[in-house]
Design a protein around this motif. Sequence first.
Motif, PDB file in Angstrom:
ATOM      1  N   ARG A  72       0.683  -1.226   0.141  1.00 49.33           N
ATOM      2  CA  ARG A  72       0.111  -0.420  -0.341  1.00 49.33           C
ATOM      3  C   ARG A  72       1.161   1.053  -0.222  1.00 49.33           C
ATOM      4  NH1 ARG A  72      -4.826   1.465   3.125  1.00 49.33           N
ATOM      5  NH2 ARG A  72      -4.039   3.110   2.182  1.00 49.33           N
ATOM      6  N   THR A  73       0.472   2.216  -0.657  1.00 51.96           N
ATOM      7  CA  THR A  73       1.270   3.527  -0.607  1.00 51.96           C
ATOM      8  C   THR A  73       0.391   4.800  -0.333  1.00 51.96           C
ATOM      9  OG1 THR A  73      -0.042   4.249  -3.019  1.00 51.96           O
ATOM     10  CG2 THR A  73       2.060   2.778  -3.275  1.00 51.96           C
ATOM     11  N   ASN A  74      -0.666   4.531   0.171  1.00 52.94           N
ATOM     12  CA  ASN A  74      -0.866   5.666   0.793  1.00 52.94           C
ATOM     13  C   ASN A  74      -1.042   7.144   0.019  1.00 52.94           C
ATOM     14  OD1 ASN A  74      -2.251   4.849   3.545  1.00 52.94           O
ATOM     15  ND2 ASN A  74      -0.234   4.107   4.130  1.00 52.94           N
ATOM     16  N   THR A  75      -1.487   6.678  -1.448  1.00 54.07           N
ATOM     17  CA  THR A  75      -0.597   7.989  -2.468  1.00 54.07           C
ATOM     18  C   THR A  75      -1.745   7.469  -3.044  1.00 54.07           C
ATOM     19  OG1 THR A  75       1.238   8.129  -1.506  1.00 54.07           O
ATOM     20  CG2 THR A  75       0.543   8.833  -4.301  1.00 54.07           C
ATOM     21  N   ILE A  76      -2.732   9.036  -3.671  1.00 53.74           N
ATOM     22  CA  ILE A  76      -3.537   8.999  -4.801  1.00 53.74           C
ATOM     23  C   ILE A  76      -3.019  10.198  -5.799  1.00 53.74           C
ATOM     24  CG2 ILE A  76      -5.011   8.362  -3.309  1.00 53.74           C
ATOM     25  CD1 ILE A  76      -6.074  11.128  -3.976  1.00 53.74           C
ATOM     26  N   ALA A  77      -3.348   9.076  -7.410  1.00 56.14           N
ATOM     27  CA  ALA A  77      -2.684  10.014  -8.300  1.00 56.14           C
ATOM     28  C   ALA A  77      -4.061  11.258  -8.745  1.00 56.14           C
ATOM     29  CB  ALA A  77      -2.069   9.356  -9.368  1.00 56.14           C
ATOM     30  N   VAL A  78      -2.948  12.323  -9.372  1.00 53.78           N
ATOM     31  CA  VAL A  78      -4.339  12.899  -9.710  1.00 53.78           C
ATOM     32  C   VAL A  78      -4.353  13.619 -11.007  1.00 53.78           C
ATOM     33  CG1 VAL A  78      -5.725  15.079 -10.056  1.00 53.78           C
ATOM     34  CG2 VAL A  78      -5.127  13.688  -7.252  1.00 53.78           C
ATOM     35  N   VAL A  79      -4.125  13.313 -12.118  1.00 53.88           N
ATOM     36  CA  VAL A  79      -3.967  14.026 -13.388  1.00 53.88           C
ATOM     37  C   VAL A  79      -5.345  14.669 -13.869  1.00 53.88           C
ATOM     38  CG1 VAL A  79      -3.885  13.012 -16.046  1.00 53.88           C
ATOM     39  CG2 VAL A  79      -3.419  11.729 -14.028  1.00 53.88           C
ATOM     40  N   ILE A  80      -4.608  16.018 -13.748  1.00 52.78           N
ATOM     41  CA  ILE A  80      -5.445  17.695 -14.150  1.00 52.78           C
ATOM     42  C   ILE A  80      -4.254  17.741 -15.627  1.00 52.78           C
ATOM     43  CG2 ILE A  80      -6.416  18.082 -12.414  1.00 52.78           C
ATOM     44  CD1 ILE A  80      -4.423  19.694 -11.739  1.00 52.78           C
ATOM     45  N   PRO A  81      -5.076  18.654 -16.509  1.00 51.29           N
ATOM     46  CA  PRO A  81      -4.724  19.648 -17.598  1.00 51.29           C
ATOM     47  C   PRO A  81      -3.347  20.065 -16.649  1.00 51.29           C
ATOM     48  CG  PRO A  81      -7.480  18.681 -17.789  1.00 51.29           C
ATOM     49  CD  PRO A  81      -6.595  18.927 -16.679  1.00 51.29           C
ATOM     50  N   SER A  82      -4.220  21.631 -16.093  1.00 48.95           N
ATOM     51  CA  SER A  82      -3.032  22.619 -15.751  1.00 48.95           C
ATOM     52  C   SER A  82      -3.303  22.879 -14.313  1.00 48.95           C
ATOM     53  CB  SER A  82      -3.450  23.827 -17.435  1.00 48.95           C
ATOM     54  OG  SER A  82      -3.076  25.077 -15.851  1.00 48.95           O
ATOM     55  N   ILE A  83      -2.058  22.654 -13.839  1.00 50.92           N
ATOM     56  CA  ILE A  83      -2.199  23.306 -12.397  1.00 50.92           C
ATOM     57  C   ILE A  83      -2.889  24.422 -11.849  1.00 50.92           C
ATOM     58  CG2 ILE A  83       0.447  23.461 -11.716  1.00 50.92           C
ATOM     59  CD1 ILE A  83      -0.161  21.446  -9.748  1.00 50.92           C
ATOM     60  N   SER A  84      -1.994  25.092 -13.101  1.00 55.92           N
ATOM     61  CA  SER A  84      -1.654  27.088 -12.923  1.00 55.92           C
ATOM     62  C   SER A  84      -2.980  27.130 -13.280  1.00 55.92           C
ATOM     63  CB  SER A  84      -1.123  27.230 -13.745  1.00 55.92           C
ATOM     64  OG  SER A  84      -0.611  26.832 -14.756  1.00 55.92           O
ATOM     65  N   ASN A  85      -4.287  26.454 -13.691  1.00 50.05           N
ATOM     66  CA  ASN A  85      -5.494  26.969 -13.963  1.00 50.05           C
ATOM     67  C   ASN A  85      -6.705  27.293 -12.552  1.00 50.05           C
ATOM     68  OD1 ASN A  85      -8.273  27.214 -14.692  1.00 50.05           O
ATOM     69  ND2 ASN A  85      -7.154  25.893 -16.610  1.00 50.05           N
ATOM     70  N   HIS A 129       2.548   3.359  -7.912  1.00 50.90           N
ATOM     71  CA  HIS A 129       1.304   2.627  -7.286  1.00 50.90           C
ATOM     72  C   HIS A 129       0.309   2.646  -6.687  1.00 50.90           C
ATOM     73  CE1 HIS A 129       2.322  -1.081  -9.269  1.00 50.90           C
ATOM     74  NE2 HIS A 129       4.260  -1.223  -9.023  1.00 50.90           N
ATOM     75  N   PRO A 130       0.323   3.942  -6.949  1.00 52.37           N
ATOM     76  CA  PRO A 130      -0.733   4.609  -5.748  1.00 52.37           C
ATOM     77  C   PRO A 130      -2.005   3.902  -5.124  1.00 52.37           C
ATOM     78  CG  PRO A 130      -1.261   5.260  -8.293  1.00 52.37           C
ATOM     79  CD  PRO A 130       0.027   4.285  -8.162  1.00 52.37           C
ATOM     80  N   ASP A 131      -2.744   4.306  -4.351  1.00 50.82           N
ATOM     81  CA  ASP A 131      -4.287   3.069  -3.574  1.00 50.82           C
ATOM     82  C   ASP A 131      -4.921   3.412  -4.787  1.00 50.82           C
ATOM     83  OD1 ASP A 131      -2.179   1.704  -1.862  1.00 50.82           O
ATOM     84  OD2 ASP A 131      -2.918   3.719  -0.518  1.00 50.82           O
ATOM     85  N   GLY A 132      -5.641   5.095  -5.656  1.00 51.09           N
ATOM     86  CA  GLY A 132      -6.202   5.047  -5.929  1.00 51.09           C
ATOM     87  C   GLY A 132      -6.237   6.661  -6.698  1.00 51.09           C
TER      88      GLY A 132
END
Lengths: 344, 344
Positions: A72-85, A129-132
């Motif tokens: 388990r990594t206790n990490t989730i990943a977030v994919v977004i187009p742009s962080i500066s928006n 290997h994110p958990d979600g």
Amino acid sequence: MSTAPTKTKSRGKGRVTLEDIAKLLNISAITVSRALNSPEKVSDKVRIKIETAVSELGYIPNRAAKSLATNRTNTIAVVIPSISNTVFSNVIKGIYDVCTPADLDVLFANTYYSTQKEESLIAKLLTQHPDGIIITGLDLSDKSKKLLNNAAIPIVQIMETGYKDPIDMNVGISHFGAGKMMGEYLVARKYQHIGFIGAQMDFRSQRRMSGFLTALNNAGLEATDYILTTKAASSVKLGGQLIADILTTHPQIDAVFCNNDDIAYGAIYECQRRQLQIPQQIAIAGFNDLDASACINPSLTTIKTPLYEMGSTAAQLLVKRIKNQPIDNTCIDLGVELKARDSA
Amino acid sequence: MSTAPTKTKSRGKGRVTLEDIAKLLNISAITVSRALNSPEKVSDKVRIKIETAVSELGYIPNRAAKSLATNRTNTIAVVIPSISNTVFSNVIKGIYDVCTPADLDVLFANTYYSTQKEESLIAKLLTQHPDGIIITGLDLSDKSKKLLNNAAIPIVQIMETGYKDPIDMNVGISHFGAGKMMGEYLVARKYQHIGFIGAQMDFRSQRRMSGFLTALNNAGLEATDYILTTKAASSVKLGGQLIADILTTHPQIDAVFCNNDDIAYGAIYECQRRQLQIPQQIAIAGFNDLDASACINPSLTTIKTPLYEMGSTAAQLLVKRIKNQPIDNTCIDLGVELKARDSA
DNA sequence: ACATAAAATGTTAGCGCTAACATTTGGGGT
DNA sequence: ACCCCAAATGTTAGCGCTAACATTTTATGT
């Protein structure tokens, strides 16, 4: 020569490990581990000794080792187009506010609105290997979908809903519906020459436009002449340019739906410079209802989107799935609200 | 009953490992590892077989295992007050744009402007054993400093410089200097009753104010009466409230320095509502030079700060240190520029 | 005092990967 | 055919932690 403490261990930067603490206190490493992870399983006497030693030696657990051992990594990943928006900053805040108390780390990746980058980014993220995973939009390439499916982790697709079936879970709004809502509002207000300007015309913007045009068509208005869009990144400045351009070619326009509030601000400023009365000579409408939209003069008629809530709701779904808690609804439409203000 | 592939391994979700690929091809795991990490060390024939198998089985490397084995994480940590603040989105973009090509992951943490949270966040971040860390500001608690020093990784403190010595490296601007610059500009413009309004009065805002007041004092102006600040989060709306409040108590004010552009936008909007001519009746100045500042009416006189550059420069320093490349200057002042526009 | 369960602690092994060293294979050159 | 060296591949062990089971200690009731 060297003043650095020489360790017998062959590799490693000489960080303090569980083992070090255990040796110091003449106990086993697993007891130290338990004292830190499930303190109720360790006697108070030993626990206190351990806590003291941990704080004195400045022990910091190694997540990589923990992940490897627990899977388990206790990490989730977030994919977004742009962080500066600004739009996504609000979403991100929602995600953070839920993940932080749940002790989940958040890893971000920007696609910069590129489907190709999305694929390689997803592959790279899965390496952790994110958990979600939370990912923007319903339009994913087959390759991306395959990668995500193979990962066998909970997935929430955010920002939009209703357009197509999600891979797993889904939280968003209907962009087509929101565009249609604004179209119908402007039609009801009896505007005759209603235009659309938009930058960063991603899938969701396109669907907003599509809903908008549907509303105009339903009302018997011909709108296709009054459209000006670009794939360039959205900005206030660009909003000014777009409205300037469309007014040059189509001066008869009396209302404009901007695909987001930034563009609308720019449009308002440009109209002011041209001494055009808003909304008497030209009406301006936006999308998202950012903080400034209620403050600008004239206040902006726009569609309020639940940005923060999309982030927090998505994160909540993930947390529930990670903790194996029941979820009643895996496909959530959070709805939008038309804020009728002075600009239209 | 179950259709899931039953693995002999006791733990693990049954993901594909290096070992699996090795067995399939009747070679050793290390060769597979080399084929992926340093392909030039493996013969073309074997490498191609491996690459095919990797892509067919959908192998995804496990970073936790790699980190544990190599004692490197390929991750840097970034500590900022708020991710949803436009100012920091720009900084973050700079960091990303440098780290992505350098194959470094970026882990964020928000302090929400709380020193206490900062300490626990740093401890939590170090748990990931990042290869480097970027942290906002020079004011760190002793506990935070101790944690960072123990971690023995490169550290870049960003956003400000010159105020005190950094722990390790430093990239920023002088906020005192920037405030003084704006103070001197307004003094030179012969404004008589110059005020200051500010929200989110963190250390850097305080130093901007301090520099500003120094300039006024040097010119023999008494400014302390015309100050209105709050620790509340900055927003356009709040800018309107602050200027409304200060104009109520001190209607004689003829110029106001806002501690950031958001506040200035709100102030401009509120003055417009009150039919106050800008800059004839009241001058407004901001800080940061966000995208919209050149577009708003009247265009905003403000101080341009190198937000993106602070992020990218800091990330570059980190990358160099991680790669053991020489660095000529570990303490960089990127400077600011006063943008004289129509509002002051 | 003694059996008995419960609480506390320990032992062993392995998560997936790679560093370091060891061995094998494949080309030249003579 | 032989040696020699470099290229290619393999073996062993261990990174720091925890799951699973094993053992010891302590509390509880009679």
